[in-house]
Design a protein around this motif. Structure first.
Motif, mmCIF file in Angstrom:
data_model
loop_
_atom_site.group_PDB
_atom_site.id
_atom_site.type_symbol
_atom_site.label_atom_id
_atom_site.label_comp_id
_atom_site.label_asym_id
_atom_site.label_seq_id
_atom_site.Cartn_x
_atom_site.Cartn_y
_atom_site.Cartn_z
ATOM 1 N N ILE A 4 0.841 -1.189 0.000
ATOM 2 C CA ILE A 4 0.000 0.000 0.000
ATOM 3 C C ILE A 4 0.878 1.241 0.000
ATOM 4 C CG2 ILE A 4 -1.769 1.290 1.241
ATOM 5 C CD1 ILE A 4 -2.760 -1.347 2.389
ATOM 6 N N GLY A 5 0.716 2.072 -1.036
ATOM 7 C CA GLY A 5 1.412 3.345 -1.113
ATOM 8 C C GLY A 5 0.412 4.478 -1.078
ATOM 9 N N GLY A 6 0.554 5.357 -0.109
ATOM 10 C CA GLY A 6 -0.357 6.497 0.004
ATOM 11 C C GLY A 6 0.334 7.783 -0.408
ATOM 12 N N PHE A 7 -0.470 8.767 -0.843
ATOM 13 C CA PHE A 7 0.076 10.087 -1.112
ATOM 14 C C PHE A 7 -1.007 11.131 -0.914
ATOM 15 C CE2 PHE A 7 -1.268 8.316 -5.167
ATOM 16 C CZ PHE A 7 -1.888 9.351 -5.846
ATOM 17 N N ILE A 8 -0.568 12.357 -0.617
ATOM 18 C CA ILE A 8 -1.483 13.465 -0.361
ATOM 19 C C ILE A 8 -1.152 14.595 -1.326
ATOM 20 C CG2 ILE A 8 -2.280 15.189 1.311
ATOM 21 C CD1 ILE A 8 -1.468 13.245 3.543
ATOM 22 N N ILE A 9 -2.187 15.107 -2.000
ATOM 23 C CA ILE A 9 -2.053 16.282 -2.846
ATOM 24 C C ILE A 9 -2.667 17.462 -2.098
ATOM 25 C CG2 ILE A 9 -2.761 17.365 -5.019
ATOM 26 C CD1 ILE A 9 -2.820 14.560 -6.251
ATOM 27 N N THR A 10 -1.879 18.513 -1.916
ATOM 28 C CA THR A 10 -2.375 19.726 -1.265
ATOM 29 C C THR A 10 -2.405 20.866 -2.285
ATOM 30 O OG1 THR A 10 -0.156 20.377 -0.542
ATOM 31 C CG2 THR A 10 -1.451 19.030 0.971
ATOM 32 N N HIS A 46 -7.168 4.329 -5.165
ATOM 33 C CA HIS A 46 -8.354 4.701 -4.390
ATOM 34 C C HIS A 46 -8.229 6.155 -3.954
ATOM 35 C CE1 HIS A 46 -9.624 0.429 -3.807
ATOM 36 N NE2 HIS A 46 -8.314 0.228 -3.927
ATOM 37 N N GLY A 47 -9.362 6.851 -3.867
ATOM 38 C CA GLY A 47 -9.356 8.250 -3.482
ATOM 39 C C GLY A 47 -10.467 8.582 -2.508
ATOM 40 N N PRO A 48 -10.642 9.863 -2.177
ATOM 41 C CA PRO A 48 -11.613 10.279 -1.163
ATOM 42 C C PRO A 48 -13.040 10.327 -1.707
ATOM 43 C CG PRO A 48 -10.474 12.185 -2.052
ATOM 44 C CD PRO A 48 -9.840 10.982 -2.694
ATOM 45 N N GLY A 55 -6.358 15.985 -2.116
ATOM 46 C CA GLY A 55 -6.946 14.979 -1.240
ATOM 47 C C GLY A 55 -5.965 13.858 -0.950
ATOM 48 N N ASN A 56 -6.451 12.857 -0.239
ATOM 49 C CA ASN A 56 -5.654 11.692 0.144
ATOM 50 C C ASN A 56 -5.950 10.537 -0.807
ATOM 51 O OD1 ASN A 56 -5.046 13.343 2.288
ATOM 52 N ND2 ASN A 56 -6.021 12.080 3.848
ATOM 53 N N TYR A 57 -4.889 9.873 -1.277
ATOM 54 C CA TYR A 57 -5.032 8.779 -2.235
ATOM 55 C C TYR A 57 -4.211 7.574 -1.786
ATOM 56 C CZ TYR A 57 -7.137 12.373 -5.088
ATOM 57 O OH TYR A 57 -7.961 13.374 -5.534
ATOM 58 N N THR A 58 -4.658 6.407 -2.231
ATOM 59 C CA THR A 58 -3.993 5.164 -1.876
ATOM 60 C C THR A 58 -3.803 4.311 -3.114
ATOM 61 O OG1 THR A 58 -5.057 5.181 0.305
ATOM 62 C CG2 THR A 58 -4.069 3.115 -0.399
ATOM 63 N N ALA A 59 -2.568 3.881 -3.344
ATOM 64 C CA ALA A 59 -2.247 2.952 -4.428
ATOM 65 C C ALA A 59 -1.972 1.593 -3.823
ATOM 66 C CB ALA A 59 -1.034 3.444 -5.210
ATOM 67 N N VAL A 60 -2.701 0.572 -4.284
ATOM 68 C CA VAL A 60 -2.585 -0.782 -3.728
ATOM 69 C C VAL A 60 -2.036 -1.709 -4.796
ATOM 70 C CG1 VAL A 60 -3.811 -2.689 -2.622
ATOM 71 C CG2 VAL A 60 -4.550 -0.334 -2.205
ATOM 72 N N ALA A 61 -0.955 -2.401 -4.475
ATOM 73 C CA ALA A 61 -0.350 -3.384 -5.383
ATOM 74 C C ALA A 61 -0.654 -4.786 -4.881
ATOM 75 C CB ALA A 61 1.150 -3.169 -5.489
ATOM 76 N N LEU A 78 2.583 17.641 -4.297
ATOM 77 C CA LEU A 78 2.644 16.264 -3.804
ATOM 78 C C LEU A 78 3.350 16.327 -2.458
ATOM 79 C CD1 LEU A 78 1.868 13.390 -4.666
ATOM 80 C CD2 LEU A 78 4.123 13.182 -5.696
ATOM 81 N N ALA A 79 2.561 16.476 -1.379
ATOM 82 C CA ALA A 79 3.099 16.881 -0.084
ATOM 83 C C ALA A 79 3.469 15.715 0.819
ATOM 84 C CB ALA A 79 2.091 17.769 0.637
ATOM 85 N N ASN A 80 3.002 14.521 0.517
ATOM 86 C CA ASN A 80 3.257 13.378 1.386
ATOM 87 C C ASN A 80 3.214 12.104 0.570
ATOM 88 O OD1 ASN A 80 1.387 11.080 2.693
ATOM 89 N ND2 ASN A 80 2.856 11.733 4.228
ATOM 90 N N ILE A 81 4.135 11.188 0.868
ATOM 91 C CA ILE A 81 4.047 9.827 0.350
ATOM 92 C C ILE A 81 4.211 8.869 1.516
ATOM 93 C CG2 ILE A 81 4.860 10.351 -1.983
ATOM 94 C CD1 ILE A 81 7.610 9.298 -1.135
ATOM 95 N N SER A 82 3.600 7.708 1.428
ATOM 96 C CA SER A 82 3.712 6.727 2.506
ATOM 97 C C SER A 82 3.639 5.320 1.925
ATOM 98 C CB SER A 82 2.604 6.928 3.547
ATOM 99 O OG SER A 82 1.325 6.716 2.975
#
Length: 256
Positions: free
Chosen positions: A11-17, A52-54, A95-101, A128-132
């Motif tokens: 699971i890779g998450g990222f936030i766009i502000t 996936h998104g909000p 918003g907050n987004y999630t990439a699932v592999a 692109l303010a955050n990746i996880s």
């Protein structure tokens, strides 16, 4: 990261502000990682990517990157080198987004894989303010490795990196990593900073707290740094070879 089945997908998450939409490319790589020294048998042979998104965001799915957006991905200069790998080109509102592999059904559904997100239009008024990355943290080559690139600016950028484990149990995550450790390395692999428990270094802890990013568990890890443009690597592992599900996050706080 190590991708397994069920809750242990990668699971890779990222936030766009910001105030406007941003165009990104998200990729899930597996078989092509042999070019970087990984043995083929250890890799995720056929990744599938979900974005996936909000709110009412409709999930975007891609199996093989040529399935639907081949021309766009090639024009971006980000075409995977293996036809079984996945890629999605999308323009996304803040918003907050999630990439699932995950592994494709009918193939070996576990192995090492890479999830990436690229900022395609850096000039717009969004960031692109955050990746996880959330994944199973193992030992040896199965630790979790989060790479990030700071670019297109002059001067240093302030970042905070966090390695979370115990606090994930509050979100229903099974078998969380009990004692995460973090390393920050430069493009040549040189160790810049490391951290076991985030309060170990009082000066670092003060910066992390001032940023509003203090972990809720004292066994979790955090690093604050000002870095020049370039590629970096954050490595999440378990203290004394501990294993479990962990989360590594990178926050871009902007210039000094």
């Amino acid at each position: 990261m190590r991708v397994d089945t069920g809750d242990n997908a990668g699971i890779g998450g990222f936030i766009i502000t910001g105030s406007v939409s941003k165009r990104v490319v998200v990729r899930a790589l597996g078989p092509s990682l042999t070019a970087f020294g990984f043995p083929a048998a250890a890799l995720l042979a056929d990744p599938i990517l979900e974005l996936h998104g909000p709110g009412n965001f409709g999930t975007i799915t891609n199996n093989n990157w040529k399935d639907t957006q081949q021309a766009m991905i090639q024009a971006d200069g980000l075409a995977p080198t293996n036809d079984l790998e996945s890629a999605i080109d999308a323009t996304l509102p803040p918003g907050n987004y999630t990439a699932v592999a995950r592994g494709n059904t009918g193939t070996a559904q576990a192995g090492i894989a890479l999830v990436e997100v690229y900022d395609i239009n850096t000039g717009v008024d969004s960031k692109l303010a955050n990746i996880s990355t959330r994944a199973q943290v193992g030992t040896g080559s199965n630790v979790v490795i989060a790479g990030f690139i700071l670019g297109n600016k002059v001067g240093d950028d302030r970042i905070v990196i966090r390695g979370l484990g115990p606090s994930l149990s509050a979100f229903g995550v099974p078998n969380p990593l009990q004692d995460p450790t973090l390393e920050l390395r430069d493009k040549d692999g040189n160790l810049l900073r490391s951290n076991n428990d985030w309060q170990d270094d009082s000066a670092q802890a003060a910066q992390v707290t001032a940023a509003g990013l203090a972990p809720s568990n004292t066994k979790e890890s955090a690093i604050a740094a000002s870095l020049p443009p370039g590629p970096y690597t954050a490595i999440l592992a378990g203290f004394n070879n501990g294993t479990g599900i962990g989360l590594v996050e990178v926050y871009d706080r902007g210039g000094p």
